[in-house]
Write a protein that holds these residues in place. Structure first.
Motif: not given
Length: 474
Positions: A282-289, A291-311
């Motif tokens: 969750v923290e990893h993907f939060k930081n990426k979003l 800081q806009k440190n991504y090549t795909s905003e959608l994929a990063t948002a997906y990663g954060l959604t799934f991380s919240f889901y797993l948590a």
């Protein structure tokens, strides 16, 4: 993989010492190892794999690998044969083929490749090993028709091909050299797989130069690694010769700019979310979003959604799911995760509605089918779930997960006969024939069920018992 290597190790060592040389490329391995034997060997190994902690049971990731795999297979010499792809939860960069057309892909490979075409290049190479029967030829070199001997070699091959060092860890140093000589693909096999794999890549509209770029990436990884060669290079020998040969073949080939699919990016984010504890992800993907440190905003948002889901932070996951759908409300992977998240957060009506709309647009997406059936049962509609699964099983006759869900649905409705009948099918399609027979015998002892259901159960039980007898006689 180490457990698998131990399982048949002593049988294998006893037979390996006296084995003959490999058959030539022109020999017919079908004279020694039939197609049925190869498939049965593959199913037996897959049964053990599915029950290990290395097998990744994630329908979305497995579905993606099979979609890209089928695209390649359709342009290969085995286009009409049953090829199945599966995923191993392992950070090493590797892929491997098993007898019978089963191809395993490590999560580390999916994460480390620089493009989807590079991933496709590795899969194409493994498909070529299958099309040219390289694994079967290695097994046939034993000159044994006994299933135990062939299974021993097949499992040793699995350990060597999938992890490179796993089989060596299971045996003594003196024995390692003897066995490894039998396991490594020959120079001719690797060259043949490269040549055919290159054709498959070209005919499947991927960038054929990705074959070279992946091999160069492996070369740089080796040169900078203190741990030595990565798994892919240990299990795919003659590396530098292969690279030179590929470069010669690509000398006049034009470059193609093939963009990565959004599903490739989403799957990588999904794997990344599972490589650490959920709260850290969750923290990893939060930081990426942020800081806009991504090549795909959608994929990063997906990663954060799934991380919240797993948590199990479903309220936060629901917020991110809404944001993710704002970015793209059409992709089936996005819709599937959003629907699951809404149902878990208590927004059942909206979640089921998203599932139903997604299935109308993407009726052949197995992860949506599995997700919707689970959501129906979790929301208190097992009868609707069973009815839905009845229709889907006609389409996915070999999918054990659907039968397991169907069994759960029948259990929730109190239908014991059909519960055990469905569980028997689940066991059978996972390769657990004895457990399947046991479930049918339990179902037969149950008093409920109409004449048709009981007759169908009796016929299936006789079929399974005959199959068990046939396998024992092999």
């Amino acid at each position: 993989m180490k457990k698998l290597a131990f399982f048949f190790f002593y049988v294998f060592v006893a037979n390996a010492a006296g084995a003959a040389d490999l058959p030539s490329l022109g020999d017919s391995e079908d004279s020694i190892v039939s197609k049925i034997d190869r498939r049965q060997l593959g199913r037996a190994i897959m049964y053990r794999l599915r029950n290990s902690d290395r097998y990744l049971d994630d329908p979305e990731i497995e579905g993606y690998i099979n979609r890209i795999g089928y695209r390649l297979v359709s342009n290969s010499p085995v286009a009409s044969e049953p090829i199945e792809f599966f995923v191993i939860n392992d950070r090493s960069v590797n892929a491997f083929a098993l007898p019978g057309g089963f191809i395993g892909v490590h999560t580390g490979l999916i994460q480390k490749v620089r493009s989807e075409s590079e991933l496709a290049s590795v899969l194409a190479h493994e498909i070529a090993h299958v099309s040219q029967r390289h694994i079967a030829r290695m097994i046939a070199s034993q000159k044994r028709t006994g299933m135990a001997s062939m299974a021993a070699l097949a499992v040793a091959i699995l350990a060597s091909r999938s992890s490179g060092s796993a089989s060596a860890a299971a045996i003594t140093a003196a024995q390692a050299g003897l066995i490894q000589n039998k396991l490594n693909f020959s120079r001719e096999y690797e060259r043949e797989a490269d040549r055919i794999g290159l054709k498959i890549i070209r005919n499947s509209s991927f960038d054929e130069h990705a074959v070279e770029s992946f091999l160069k990436f492996m070369q740089r990884t080796t040169e900078s690694s203190v741990a030595g060669a990565p798994s892919y290079m240990r299990t795919h020998p003659f590396f530098y010769e292969r690279l030179a040969d590929i470069q010669n073949r690509l000398q006049n080939a034009p470059y193609k700019q093939i963009p990565d699919s959004i599903d490739f990016k989403l799957v990588r984010a999904r794997i990344e979310a599972q490589t650490d504890f959920p709260k850290k992800s969750v923290e990893h993907f939060k930081n990426k979003l942020s800081q806009k440190n991504y090549t795909s905003e959608l994929a990063t948002a997906y990663g954060l959604t799934f991380s919240f889901y797993l948590a199990r932070e479903y309220t936060e996951a629901k917020k991110m799911a809404r944001y993710m759908m704002h970015l793209d409300s059409q992709d089936p992977m996005v819709l599937g995760l959003a629907a699951e998240t809404l149902v878990k957060s208590g927004d059942v009506v909206d979640g089921l509605d998203i599932f139903e709309r997604a299935l109308a647009d993407f009726p052949n997406r197995l992860p949506l089918v599995i997700g919707y059936a689970k959501a129906l049962m979790d929301s208190g509609s097992p009868l609707k779930a069973v009815d839905f699964l009845d229709k889907q099983i006609f389409k996915y006759r070999n999918e054990s997960r659907l039968f397991e869900l169907q069994s759960k649905g029948y259990a929730l409705t109190g239908n014991e006969l059909l519960q055990h009948r469905a569980q028997a099918e689940a066991y059978y399609h996972k390769g657990e024939l004895s457990s399947a027979i046991e479930q049918l015998e339990i179902a037969k002892l149950n008093g409920d069920g109409n004449f048709f259901e009981k007759s169908s159960l009796d016929a299936r039980l006789k079929q399974f018992i005959k199959l068990r007898e046939d396998l024992k006689s092999r």
